[in-house]
Design a protein around this motif. Structure first.
Motif, PDB file in Angstrom:
ATOM      1  N   UNK A   1      33.668  48.758  -9.335  1.00 57.35           N
ATOM      2  CA  UNK A   1      34.600  49.536  -8.504  1.00 57.35           C
ATOM      3  C   UNK A   1      34.308  49.397  -7.010  1.00 57.35           C
ATOM      4  N   UNK A   2      33.091  48.939  -6.676  1.00 49.87           N
ATOM      5  CA  UNK A   2      32.734  48.759  -5.266  1.00 49.87           C
ATOM      6  C   UNK A   2      33.194  47.403  -4.736  1.00 49.87           C
ATOM      7  N   UNK A   3      33.519  46.493  -5.625  1.00 47.79           N
ATOM      8  CA  UNK A   3      33.774  45.104  -5.226  1.00 47.79           C
ATOM      9  C   UNK A   3      35.249  44.868  -4.928  1.00 47.79           C
ATOM     10  N   UNK A   4      35.511  43.800  -4.226  1.00 47.23           N
ATOM     11  CA  UNK A   4      36.876  43.416  -3.861  1.00 47.23           C
ATOM     12  C   UNK A   4      36.953  41.891  -3.848  1.00 47.23           C
ATOM     13  N   UNK A   5      38.169  41.326  -3.765  1.00 45.32           N
ATOM     14  CA  UNK A   5      38.297  39.860  -3.817  1.00 45.32           C
ATOM     15  C   UNK A   5      37.648  39.177  -2.616  1.00 45.32           C
ATOM     16  N   UNK A   6      36.458  38.674  -2.792  1.00 44.66           N
ATOM     17  CA  UNK A   6      35.699  38.013  -1.722  1.00 44.66           C
ATOM     18  C   UNK A   6      34.741  37.022  -2.375  1.00 44.66           C
ATOM     19  N   UNK A   7      34.932  35.730  -2.113  1.00 46.20           N
ATOM     20  CA  UNK A   7      34.139  34.733  -2.843  1.00 46.20           C
ATOM     21  C   UNK A   7      32.669  34.709  -2.448  1.00 46.20           C
TER      22      UNK A   7
ATOM     23  N   UNK B   1      35.688  36.738  -9.635  1.00 48.40           N
ATOM     24  CA  UNK B   1      36.514  35.550  -9.857  1.00 48.40           C
ATOM     25  C   UNK B   1      37.872  35.934 -10.424  1.00 48.40           C
ATOM     26  N   UNK B   2      37.881  36.913 -11.339  1.00 47.94           N
ATOM     27  CA  UNK B   2      39.148  37.388 -11.903  1.00 47.94           C
ATOM     28  C   UNK B   2      39.993  38.093 -10.840  1.00 47.94           C
ATOM     29  N   UNK B   3      39.339  38.835  -9.948  1.00 44.36           N
ATOM     30  CA  UNK B   3      40.076  39.485  -8.848  1.00 44.36           C
ATOM     31  C   UNK B   3      40.756  38.439  -7.965  1.00 44.36           C
ATOM     32  N   UNK B   4      40.018  37.386  -7.654  1.00 45.32           N
ATOM     33  CA  UNK B   4      40.583  36.322  -6.826  1.00 45.32           C
ATOM     34  C   UNK B   4      41.712  35.600  -7.557  1.00 45.32           C
ATOM     35  N   UNK B   5      41.573  35.458  -8.876  1.00 47.15           N
ATOM     36  CA  UNK B   5      42.584  34.742  -9.658  1.00 47.15           C
ATOM     37  C   UNK B   5      43.902  35.483  -9.712  1.00 47.15           C
ATOM     38  N   UNK B   6      43.889  36.782  -9.416  1.00 51.32           N
ATOM     39  CA  UNK B   6      45.130  37.543  -9.421  1.00 51.32           C
ATOM     40  C   UNK B   6      46.109  37.068  -8.346  1.00 51.32           C
TER      41      UNK B   6
END
Length: 863
Positions: free
Chosen positions: A305-311, A341-346
C-alpha cells in the motif's frame, strides 16, 4: 436600435468574460508554480474542472494547455507519475482537438511525456511519442528539438538492448547543425556505452539510462562516467569506486528530483554489493527507500500500500533480495518487485508492451523458483512446489493472457458499452500498427505525411484505450498475472484423466513441474552445455528428411536420452498428457521421443512416446484450465491454393482435399479462388478451417506468415481478426514455430490463431512432406468423424500411419509423421460405431438368452 445595443452588450460582456477566464487560468498556473504541494495540486484539480467546463476560445485553450503542462511537471516532481502522464496526455489531446498550433507542444509536453513513458517502462509508448515529435521537429526545422529527440530515443533503445540502433541514432544526432557541446558529449557517451555493451555482450550496466541528464560543460564528466562503466564491465570494482567518488560531488549538485537522488544511492548500493560490502549496500538501499517513501523508517519491509508505479522500486527490491540470506525474506522482496511491475503494466494498452516487459520478469521468476527448489529439497513440502509453479506460470504468455481475458470478459458481458468500445479501439490500434509495419520506406513526402498521421492516430488511440481501461477496471478489477487456481486445475485433470507436465527454461536450469490429480512433482534439470547440446541436437534431426534415416541408431539413442533428460518417466502412468513447453523445448516433437532403449531400425516397431501417450499442448496451464470441450460439427472450409504451374506447386494437395471431402462435409476455395479476401470473408461460416498451403515461421525482420494464391496473411493480421472456428488445421510448413520471445514464447501462427479466438488447433513444427501430410490428414479426419475428438484423432492418425503396410519403412521416420502437434482441449472420444455394434450384439444375446430361459422354465412348469 435596441437589438443593436443588446448585440454590442453581449459582445463586450463576452469579450470581458473571456479575458477574465483566460486571466483566471494564468493566475491558477502561477499559484501552482508558487505552491508546489499536495494541497496546492488538490486545489488546482477543483479549479481545473470549473475552468474546463467554460473553455471556448483558442486563447483559453492555449492557457489551459499551459496550465496542464505545469500541473504535470509538478505531479512528476511529487512522484505521481501516473497522474503526470494522464495530464500530459490530456494536454496533447486538447492541442490536437482544438488545433492550438501556436503552443510549443513538443518542448513542453511531448518531450517530458516521452521521458515519463520511458521511466515507467512504457517502452512502446515512449518509442511512438518520441518518434512522432522527432518527425514534427524535422518538419519545423527545429534543430534543438531534433537533438533532444535523438538523445531520448537513443537512451530508450539502450534500455531495450538495441545497441546498433543506438549507435545509428546517436550518429544522426551528432551531425545536426548547431548541436551544443554538451549535447554532443551526451550523444558520444551514449554511443560509446552501447559500443562497450556490444563488445562485452553485457545486457545491462548498473547505471540506469535515465539516471542523469548530463548538463555539464566539461567533457571530463562523460569520460569519468564511461570509465566507471568500463571498470564495472571489467569487474574492477575498486577502480569503479574511485571513479564513482570522483563523479559523486558533481552529480549530487545536479540531482534535483527525489527519483534521481534515489537512483544515485541505488547505484552506490549496487557497487557495494559487487564489492561484497553487503552492510553498506543495505544501508544505501534503505536510503533509497527513505528518499522515495518519506515515512519509511528502515526497520520493516515496505507494504504494498506504500508503493506506487516507479521502476526504481523494482531495482531496489531485486537487489535487496539478492543480499538477503533468508530465502523467505528474499521471496518477499521479489514479490514486491512483481507487485510494482504489475502496477507499471497497468499503463500497457498493447500486447507489444507486455512482451517487452516479460524478459525481466522471467529472470526474477527463475530466481524465485531456484530459492523454492532449494527449500523443497530440504523440507519436501508440496507448498514450495505449488508456489514455484505459480512463479513459472506468471511468465507464461502474459500478453496472450491479457488479450484473451479481455475477449472472455466481453463474451460474458456482450452488451457492456465500455467493453464494446475497448474491443473496437484495440482492433483500431492493431490496424494502425499493422499499417505502420507495412508502410513503404523512402517514398514521397505524401507518404511521410501519411506516416505522421498514422503515428498520431496510434498515439491518440492508445491514450483513449488507457482512459477506457481505467474505467473498466473499476467495474471489472483485473490481474492478468494472478495465481492459477490449483484446485480447479486438479479437478480438470481428474475429469480428463490426465496429468500436466510444464517446463520453465531458465538461464542456468530447466525446471519441470508434473501436476497430476494426486501429486505435484518439482524437478530441476541442469542446463549444462552437454544438456543444451542434447536438446539442440534432437531438434536438428528434423531439419530435413535424410538426417534421421542416415543415422538411425544415433537417433534412437538420442531420442531415449532426451526422454530421460526431460524426465518423462514422471508421467508414465498417464495416457493423456498436457504439455506446456518453454524456450527451445517449443521446437521438440515430444511424440517422437523413445520411452525405452531399442536397437531396431524398423520405425513401426520403435517405442515412440506417441504409442503410450496422447498429447495436447498449451502455452500456459491457465489456458488448459480454462479450455472448453471441442464440439464436432460436420462443416469445414478447405483452403487449397495448390500453386499449379509454379515451382511452389503442392503436388499432393489435391489428394488431401479429396480425402478430407470423403470424410467431412467441406466447401473448398481452390486454385485462384483461394484468395486472402475470399478466405477472410467466409472463414467464420464453418466449424473447421483447413489450410493446405505454404507457410513460413518468419525471422528477425519478417513475422510468421501463411500463403494464399494472391498474397500472404501475416501474424499481425491474425491479431486483428475475431474468429469463431471450433478447430483450425494448418496443414502447412512451420505453423507451430516462430521467433522465441523470452517470457512470451514462440511467436508463431498457432499463437496468432489463439489470439484471434481459436481454442483448438493442429499445427506443424517444420517443413513437411506433401504425400505424408495427405495420408495423415486422411486418417485424422476419418478418426475425427468417428470420435468427434481432435485430441484423440491426432494420436490415432499417427499410429495408423506407422501401422500402414502400404507406407515404406523409410517413410515411417518420425520426420514424416511427428510434425503435427495439437493445441486444445482433451475432449474424450465418442464411442465408435463398432463399439455400439458390439454393445447391441451383447444386449441381443442377453435378451435372447433370457427369452430362451423364460421359455425353458415355462415348459418345465407345464410338465
Amino acid at each position: 436600435m435596441k437589438k443593436g445595443l443588446i448585440l454590442i452588450f453581449m459582445l463586450v460582456f463576452g469579450t470581458c468574460f473571456a479575458q477574465d477566464l483566460e486571466e483566471a487560468i494564468y493566475v491558477a498556473t502561477e499559484n501552482i508554480s508558487q505552491n508546489q504541494t499536495v494541497e496546492g495540486l488538490n486545489e488546482l484539480n477543483k479549479t481545473s474542472l470549473q475552468i474546463e467546463a467554460q473553455l471556448n476560445t483558442k486563447d483559453e485553450y492555449f492557457a489551459f494547455i499551459n496550465l496542464l503542462v505545469h500541473k504535470a511537471y509538478y505531479l512528476d516532481k511529487l512522484n505521481r507519475k501516473k497522474e503526470a502522464i494522464s495530464t500530459y496526455e490530456k494536454a496533447h489531446q486538447l492541442y490536437n482537438d482544438h488545433k492550438i498550433s501556436s503552443y510549443d507542444i513538443i518542448e513542453y509536453c511531448l518531450i517530458p511525456l516521452g521521458i515519463l513513458y520511458h521511466k515507467t517502462n512504457s517502452y512502446i509508448k515512449a518509442e511512438q511519442i518520441t518518434t512522432y515529435y522527432l518527425q514534427l521537429a524535422e518538419k519545423q526545422n527545429n534543430k534543438q528539438q531534433q537533438i533532444s529527440g535523438y538523445i531520448n530515443l537513443a537512451k530508450l533503445y539502450q534500455s531495450l538492448n538495441k545497441h546498433q540502433q543506438v549507435i545509428t541514432i546517436a550518429n544522426k544526432g551528432i551531425k545536426i547543425e548547431g548541436i551544443k557541446k554538451q549535447q554532443k558529449n551526451n550523444l558520444n557517451y551514449i554511443k560509446r556505452k552501447s559500443n562497450l555493451l556490444l563488445k562485452s555482450n553485457q545486457k545491462r550496466l548498473f547505471l540506469e539510462n535515465d539516471l542523469i541528464v548530463l548538463r555539464f560543460n566539461a567533457g571530463t564528466i562523460e569520460e569519468l562516467q564511461l570509465n566507471y562503466d568500463t571498470a564495472l564491465n571489467n569487474e574492477d570494482y575498486e577502480l569503479a569506486l574511485s571513479y564513482l567518488n570522483h563523479l559523486r560531488p558533481k552529480k549530487i549538485n545536479d540531482l534535483t528530483s527525489a527519483r534521481s537522488k534515489a537512483q544515485f544511492s541505488f547505484q552506490e548500493a549496487q557497487l557495494h554489493f559487487k564489492r561484497n560490502k553487503n552492510d553498506k549496500a543495505i544501508a544505501k538501499l534503505k536510503n533509497c527507500l527513505a528518499i522515495l517513501l518519506p515515512n519509511f523508517d528502515g526497520t520493516q519491509i515496505p507494504k504494498t500500500t506504500d508503493l506506487y508505479p516507479e521502476n526504481t522500486f523494482i531495482d531496489i527490491f531485486d537487489l535487496w533480495a539478492e543480499l538477503e540470506t533468508e530465502s523467505e525474506k528474499a521471496l518477499q522482496y521479489y514479490d514486491l518487485s512483481f507487485y510494482v511491475s504489475d502496477l507499471l503494466a497497468q499503463e500497457n494498452t498493447s500486447q507489444e508492451s507486455y512482451i517487452l516487459n516479460a524478459s525481466v520478469n522471467k529472470n526474477r521468476s527463475e530466481k524465485c523458483i531456484a530459492l523454492l527448489y532449494d527449500l523443497y529439497q530440504i523440507k519436501g513440502e508440496s507448498d514450495y512446489a505449488k508456489r514455484a509453479f505459480n512463479y513459472a506460470e506468471y511468465t507464461k504468455a502474459l500478453a496472450l493472457k491479457w488479450y484473451t481475458n479481455k475477449r472472455t470478459l466481453l463474451q460474458k458481458h456482450p452488451t457492456d458499452s465500455l467493453l464494446i468500445k475497448e474491443h473496437y479501439l484495440l482492433k483500431q490500434q492493431q490496424q494502425l500498427t499493422n499499417r505502420l509495419l507495412n508502410r513503404p520506406i523512402n517514398r514521397a513526402q505524401l507518404q511521410l505525411l501519411e506516416h505522421d498521421s498514422l503515428q498520431l492516430q496510434l498515439i491518440t488511440t492508445s491514450t483513449k484505450l488507457k482512459k477506457l481501461q481505467d474505467s473498466i477496471n473499476k467495474t471489472y478489477p483485473s490481474n492478468y498475472s494472478k495465481s492459477i487456481d490449483l484446485a480447479s486445475l486438479k479437478s480438470k485433470l481428474e475429469l480428463d484423466k490426465a496429468c500436466l507436465i510444464e517446463y520453465f527454461y531458465g538461464k542456468s536450469n530447466l525446471y519441470q513441474f508434473v501436476f497430476s490429480p494426486n501429486h505435484l512433482g518439482f524437478q530441476q534439470i541442469e542446463l549444462s552445455d552437454s544438456n543444451k547440446l542434447k536438446i539442440s541436437t534432437f531438434i536438428d534431426y528434423f531439419e530435413n528428411a535424410s538426417v534421421i534415416n542416415n543415422t538411425i541408431s544415433q537417433f534412437t539413442d538420442d531420442a531415449f536420452n532426451l526422454y530421460e533428460l526431460l524426465k518423462w518417466k514422471e508421467v508414465s502412468d498417464y495416457q493423456n498428457v498436457v504439455v506446456v513447453a518453454d524456450g527451445l523445448l517449443n521446437f521438440i516433437p515430444f511424440e517422437s521421443l523413445l520411452t525405452q532403449k531399442t536397437t531396431t531400425s524398423n520405425y513401426s516397431k520403435m517405442p515412440f512416446l506417441v504409442k503410450k501417450h496422447r498429447l495436447a499442448y498449451h502455452t500456459s496451464a491457465s489456458f488448459y484450465n480454462e479450455s472448453k470441450p471441442y464440439e464436432f460439427k460436420n462443416s469445414a472450409l478447405g483452403i487449397f491454393p495448390v500453386f499449379d504451374n509454379s515451382n511452389l506447386k503442392l503436388t499432393y494437395s489435391l489428394d488431401e482435399a479429396e480425402q478430407i471431402d470423403n470424410e467431412i462435409k467441406t466447401e473448398f476455395l481452390m486454385y485462384n479462388a483461394a484468395t486472402k479476401q475470399d478466405v477472410l470473408e467466409q472463414i467464420n461460416k464453418y466449424s473447421i478451417l483447413h489450410l493446405s498451403t505454404h507457410a513460413n515461421s518468419g525471422d528477425f525482420t519478417t513475422p510468421a506468415n501463411i500463403d494464399f494464391i494472391d498474397s500472404k496473411l501475416y501474424l499481425q493480421d491474425l491479431y486483428n481478426l475475431d474468429l469463431t472456428n471450433d478447430l483450425v488445421v494448418l496443414s502447412a510448413c512451420e505453423t507451430g514455430v516462430g521467433m522465441l520471445q523470452k517470457g512470451e514464447g514462440s511467436m508463431n501462427l498457432a499463437r496468432g490463431f489463439k489470439y484471434a479466438g481459436v481454442s483448438n488447433l493442429l499445427v506443424s513444427l517444420w517443413k513437411i512432406n506433401d504425400l505424408s501430410t495427405s495420408q495423415l490428414m486422411s486418417s485424422f479426419y476419418g478418426d475425427l468423424k468417428k470420435t468427434e475428438s481432435a485430441f484423440a484423432a491426432n494420436q490415432s492418425s499417427k499410429l495408423a500411419y506407422l501401422n500402414n503396410p502400404d507406407i515404406s519403412k523409410i517413410k515411417k521416420s518420425p520426420y514424416y509423421w511427428s510434425a503435427f502437434v495439437y493445441f486444445g482441449d482433451l475432449t474424450t472420444s465418442k464411442p465408435s460405431n463398432d463399439y455400439n455394434l458390439y454393445l447391441y450384439l451383447i444386449l441381443g444375446l442377453i435378451i435372447a438368452f433370457l427369452s430362451w430361459l423364460l421359455i425353458f422354465k415355462q415348459k418345465t412348469w407345464k410338465r
